[in-house]
Enzyme design. Structure first.
Site, PDB file in Angstrom:
ATOM      1  CG  HIS A 365      -0.866  -0.842  -4.476  1.00 24.77           C
ATOM      2  ND1 HIS A 365      -1.620   0.288  -4.757  1.00 24.77           N
ATOM      3  CD2 HIS A 365      -1.719  -1.779  -3.842  1.00 24.77           C
ATOM      4  CE1 HIS A 365      -2.695  -0.201  -4.264  1.00 24.77           C
ATOM      5  NE2 HIS A 365      -3.033  -1.398  -3.866  1.00 24.77           N
ATOM      6  CB  SER A 366      -3.026  -0.781  -8.045  1.00 18.39           C
ATOM      7  OG  SER A 366      -4.086  -0.670  -8.761  1.00 18.39           O
ATOM      8  CG  LEU A 367      -1.003   1.304 -13.783  1.00 17.86           C
ATOM      9  CD1 LEU A 367      -1.347   0.315 -14.968  1.00 17.86           C
ATOM     10  CD2 LEU A 367      -1.689   2.588 -13.964  1.00 17.86           C
ATOM     11  CE1 TYR A 386       3.430  -6.781  -0.921  1.00 17.76           C
ATOM     12  CE2 TYR A 386       4.844  -5.336  -2.436  1.00 17.76           C
ATOM     13  CZ  TYR A 386       4.612  -6.153  -1.432  1.00 17.76           C
ATOM     14  OH  TYR A 386       5.834  -6.598  -0.700  1.00 17.76           O
ATOM     15  CG  HIS A 469      -7.130  -2.341  -4.968  1.00 19.42           C
ATOM     16  ND1 HIS A 469      -6.392  -3.397  -5.555  1.00 19.42           N
ATOM     17  CD2 HIS A 469      -6.578  -1.189  -5.551  1.00 19.42           C
ATOM     18  CE1 HIS A 469      -5.730  -2.824  -6.441  1.00 19.42           C
ATOM     19  NE2 HIS A 469      -5.969  -1.461  -6.220  1.00 19.42           N
TER      20      HIS A 469
END
Length: 566
Positions: A365-367, A386, A469
């Protein structure tokens, strides 16, 4: 005369019947052509997409399996980049920390009052989705559906030394096709096992693995003495000065949670995303400093140079909207950066689960999602990410291998996101943006692979907000509220940092790579004099590279030093 009319009528009736039969067969072929021609498979077209985005998918029998957490890896970064350790989730370990897990379940069930002043309670409350409320993240079994899809990958992808040497060479020649073709990369086409991204339970399970990487880990005094962690990198021994360093969930590093299927054939690596103040739902602040550094390095145009008031994460900025491309590429492949860390993490996973005999997937997820995509492209692994920031720019700067002419739908990389997430959509930038105020320069918007986007702005009337987010929001309020998974399509034509100029040493040099060549010795620096028709040759000593060691609050460098002094 009557019989003649009857014969004509009979012929007309037969002709009409033949026309009707032919039309019926034609309609069957038009609306269901493939079942008649290929009874063993179904080829499906995704209508509504532009012709270049249409995907032909050969469906084959799918299998089901359950996955459970087996290991946790921690790879150090920054000054501790040589440290790499593994924690095995064994029955003995679970029994040892049973009290902590029961307390965690009480927090999730809501039986205990959560105080907003208690950071641990808030983090625990937000790290785990409500969909799995009351379940232990260390023992949960996650169901997934496994499908078969064609893939084109490097034949030598199991040889880590070969991959390293290719990446170094590709970086040195800037992925020049003329020189890359001389390497004669050997690509093989094969059917591989991939997650079924059209199955909602599978998408939720992979998102849960991404969420699992944020869950806090039980630590006590024994944990600081390295009682459970196994060294898989450079050994570290506590001493009087460093006896309180926390490993696994310390201040520096990248984490990966390893889930394994029941039959021990499929492995999923969940890469932890950004932890930091100012980004809601991104976990605690355990790895905040290095996460922010790598975020700003991977997703900014030039070292997070937003204005003169920003402290950059590297010294590649030259002047207004001008950046040194060679400097950027060298920063990305440094040993203490996350790209090298995720490569090392994967290599240590393959020591236990060899890639020749196991199917390995990556998620995050994210980074963590962006790093999963970079790792997947390097080794040809299926990836489900994601809410990841755009990682196409980092892919280009790293010069990752890519089969020639391979369409995006065959890359087996899927990016799930929603239209109300400014980070995924690439709009969390500008002086007044939440990311900017938190110190993040997230300027990229372009993704590789396929994008699977939930249009919650249109469907639910949501507004673009950084809170959308969060991974638990994605699971509880988006994926679980739709009957079907989001349709996947190619990224429209996209270019990041179009208003920047990137300079390179090869702008004024020939295209020949500056590699050692015994037939062409290096040219020394020369100075010629026309007087007396003589020339003298002197070799100038190249100065050691320097970087900024200390800056003022407004970004002015006040101390310079050698690279190793940093």
């Amino acid at each position: 005369m009557g019989s003649k009319h009857k014969k004509n009528a009979s012929k007309s009736l037969r002709a009409f019947s033949f026309i009707i039969l032919s039309a019926s067969i034609a309609l069957v072929y038009i609306f269901n052509p493939v079942k008649l021609i290929f009874p063993s498979s179904i080829i499906r077209f995704h209508h509504g997409l532009p012709p270049q985005s249409q995907e032909i998918v050969t469906e084959q029998p799918k299998s089901h399996s359950k996955f459970q957490l087996k290991h946790i890896y921690h790879h150090g970064s920054g000054k501790n980049y040589k440290i790499h350790r593994r924690l095995d989730i064994t029955p003995e370990y679970l029994a040892k920390h049973d009290a902590y897990f029961q307390h965690f379940n009480q927090l999730q069930s809501g039986t205990e009052q959560v105080s907003l002043d208690n950071l641990d309670s808030v983090v625990a409350q937000y790290d785990w989705p409500k969909h799995h409320q009351g379940k232990n993240p260390w023992t949960i079994e996650l169901p997934m559906k496994i499908a078969k899809r064609p893939a084109v990958r490097l034949k030598q992808r199991h040889d880590h030394n070969y991959i390293d040497s290719y990446l170094q060479y590709a970086l040195s020649v800037k992925s020049n096709p003329q020189h890359i073709n001389n390497v004669q990369l050997e690509w093989i086409s094969e059917d591989i096992s991939v997650p079924d991204v059209k199955d909602r339970d599978t998408v939720v399970s992979l998102a849960t693995i991404s969420s699992n990487a944020y869950v806090r880990f039980p630590k006590d005094d024994d944990e600081k003495k390295n009682s459970d962690w196994i060294d898989v990198g450079e050994p570290w021994v506590p001493d009087d000065r460093n006896n309180n360093i926390e490993f696994g969930w310390g201040d520096d590093g990248l984490r990966g949670h390893i889930f394994v299927s029941e039959d021990n054939k499929t492995v999923v690596i969940g890469v932890k995303g950004t932890s930091g103040a100012g980004l809601p739902g991104s976990g605690s602040e355990e790895t905040q400093a290095n996460d922010k550094t790598n975020d700003n390095l991977l997703f900014s145009c030039c070292c997070a140079r937003i204005s003169y008031m920003w402290t950059t994460v590297c010294d590649c900025y030259e002047k207004t909207y001008t950046c040194n491309q060679d400097c950027l590429e060298k920063e990305l492949v440094r040993k203490d950066r996350y790209y090298q860390a995720v490569l090392d993490l994967y290599r240590n996973v393959t020591e236990i689960y060899p890639s020749e005999s196991h199917d390995i997937w990556v998620t995050g997820h994210s980074l963590g999602g962006a790093l999963a995509s970079l790792l997947g492209r390097t080794y040809g692994l299926p990836v489900v990410a994601y809410e990841a920031p755009g990682e196409m720019l980092a892919t280009q700067r790293l010069h990752l291998p890519q089969p020639p002419g391979l369409p995006k739908h065959a890359e087996n990389i899927w990016h799930f996101g929603n239209t109300a997430d400014p980070i995924f959509m690439g709009v969390c930038n500008g002086a007044s943006s939440s990311c900017n105020l938190a110190g993040y320069a997230l300027e990229t918007a372009c993704h590789t692979g396929r994008q699977c986007v939930y249009d919650v702005v249109t469907d639910k009337g949501w507004h673009v907000n950084l809170l959308n987010h969060r991974i638990h929001t994605v699971i509880d309020d988006i994926i679980m509220t739709y009957n079907d998974t989001a349709p996947c399509a190619d990224q429209p034509p996209c270019r990041d940092c179009f208003n920047w100029r990137f300079t390179s040493r090869d702008d004024s040099l020939d295209d020949e790579p500056p590699l050692p060549n015994p037939l062409r010795p290096g040219k020394p620096s020369t100075t010629s004099s026309s007087q007396h028709h003589t020339s003298t040759t002197t070799t100038t000593e190249t100065s050691r590279p320097q970087k900024c060691l200390k800056r003022t609050w407004y970004g002015w460098c006040v101390e310079w030093g050698d690279e190793e002094d940093a």
